[in-house]
Scaffold this active site. Structure first.
Site, PDB file in Angstrom:
ATOM      1  N   SER A   1       1.041  10.464   3.201  1.00  0.00           N
ATOM      2  CA  SER A   1       1.919   9.340   3.555  1.00  0.00           C
ATOM      3  C   SER A   1       2.472   9.019   2.034  1.00  0.00           C
ATOM      4  O   SER A   1       2.014   9.153   1.142  1.00  0.00           O
ATOM      5  CB  SER A   1       1.212   8.146   4.041  1.00  0.00           C
ATOM      6  OG  SER A   1       2.215   7.131   3.800  1.00  0.00           O
TER       7      SER A   1
ATOM      8  N   TYR B   1      -5.103   1.512   2.817  1.00  0.00           N
ATOM      9  CA  TYR B   1      -4.115   2.685   3.182  1.00  0.00           C
ATOM     10  C   TYR B   1      -3.649   3.629   2.105  1.00  0.00           C
ATOM     11  O   TYR B   1      -3.920   4.892   2.102  1.00  0.00           O
ATOM     12  CB  TYR B   1      -3.055   2.081   4.083  1.00  0.00           C
ATOM     13  CG  TYR B   1      -2.165   3.309   4.625  1.00  0.00           C
ATOM     14  CD1 TYR B   1      -2.798   3.970   5.889  1.00  0.00           C
ATOM     15  CD2 TYR B   1      -0.865   3.654   4.327  1.00  0.00           C
ATOM     16  CE1 TYR B   1      -1.967   4.918   6.508  1.00  0.00           C
ATOM     17  CE2 TYR B   1      -0.359   4.359   4.871  1.00  0.00           C
ATOM     18  CZ  TYR B   1      -0.928   5.127   5.913  1.00  0.00           C
ATOM     19  OH  TYR B   1      -0.132   6.032   6.659  1.00  0.00           O
TER      20      TYR B   1
END
Length: 258
Positions: free
Chosen positions: A139, A152
């Site tokens: 990501s 995350y």
């Protein structure tokens, strides 16, 4: 070219879009998800024949579970040409709260260790064959830490570094390692975000771009291209400027927040 592709997290979002894109290109599918009933319904809806796909129930956050799914694929369908470690989770954390340390541990178990465990069953056989592509879905959030998003961001930063290490290890063998770093994609993971999401993509558009990137031989690709420029700027932005940029921005919601 067509072949066999192994995809985790295939029951929704990016994973399902990738499965659809490879199916339309004539590939056989090895699909991994906890919700096997949803995958069966998806395959039936698209008219896929039993010879075109197989579904493996597994929890990517449990090493033995995802490794067993890989071995079941090898036994039932053979050695994949492409393995896409896509499964991921995204929840906000507040480190002052004890329970959120468990959220962080689960995030690393799925987003980082689970990615490596997805690859593990296939590496020796791919090396013997001298070909294969391992794709880790990371990501853009792995570039810099975002408020409330430490689990995350950190797990995806670790995924980027892990894939980079593995790419160097396997380069002489003919086995490719590609890191894909999506920006914002309209999936269940992003549906509850309460902050701006520039260049938001639909899953099918991401899957088209990812399909091309996997075929291209790239080592790391940020999708969409606009987010690649954002990532470059964020990487070199001084800490003081970065902190001012995020001042007052909403935090990622925690697991127990509506």
């Amino acid at each position: 070219m067509s072949g066999l592709v192994f995809i985790t997290g295939a029951s929704s979002g990016i994973g399902q879009a990738l499965a659809d894109r490879y199916a339309r290109a004539g590939w056989r599918l090895a699909l991994v998800a906890r919700r096997t009933e949803a995958m069966d319904a998806w395959a039936l809806e698209r008219g896929l024949g039993r010879g075109q796909y197989a579904i493996y129930g597994a929890d990517v956050g449990a090493v033995d579970s995802i490794v067993a799914a890989g071995h079941a694929c090898l036994a039932g369908q053979g050695l994949p040409d492409v393995v896409i470690a896509n499964a991921g989770i995204s929840q906000g954390v507040d480190t002052s709260q004890r329970e959120d340390l468990d959220v962080m541990a689960r995030s690393f178990a799925v987003n980082t260790v689970g990615l490596a465990a997805t690859f593990q069953p296939f590496i020796e056989a791919m090396v013997r064959r001298g070909s294969g592509t391992l794709v880790g879905i990371a990501s853009v959030a792995g570039v810099r830490g975002l408020p409330g998003h430490g689990a995350y961001c950190a797990s995806k930063a670790a995924a980027i570094s892990y894939c980079e290490s593995l790419r160097g290890e396997l380069r002489p063998t003919g086995v490719r390692v590609l890191t894909l770093s999506p920006g914002y994609v309209a999936t269940p993971l992003t549906a509850r975000n309460r902050y701006p999401m520039p260049f938001l993509m639909q899953p099918a558009d991401f899957a088209d771009a990812a399909f091309r990137a996997i075929a291209s031989g790239a080592g790391h690709r940020v999708i969409p291209w606009q987010m690649a420029w954002v990532a470059r700027v964020l990487r070199v932005l001084p800490d003081a400027w970065f902190d001012r940029l995020l001042a007052g921005q909403p935090r990622k919601h925690r697991h127990n927040e509506g």
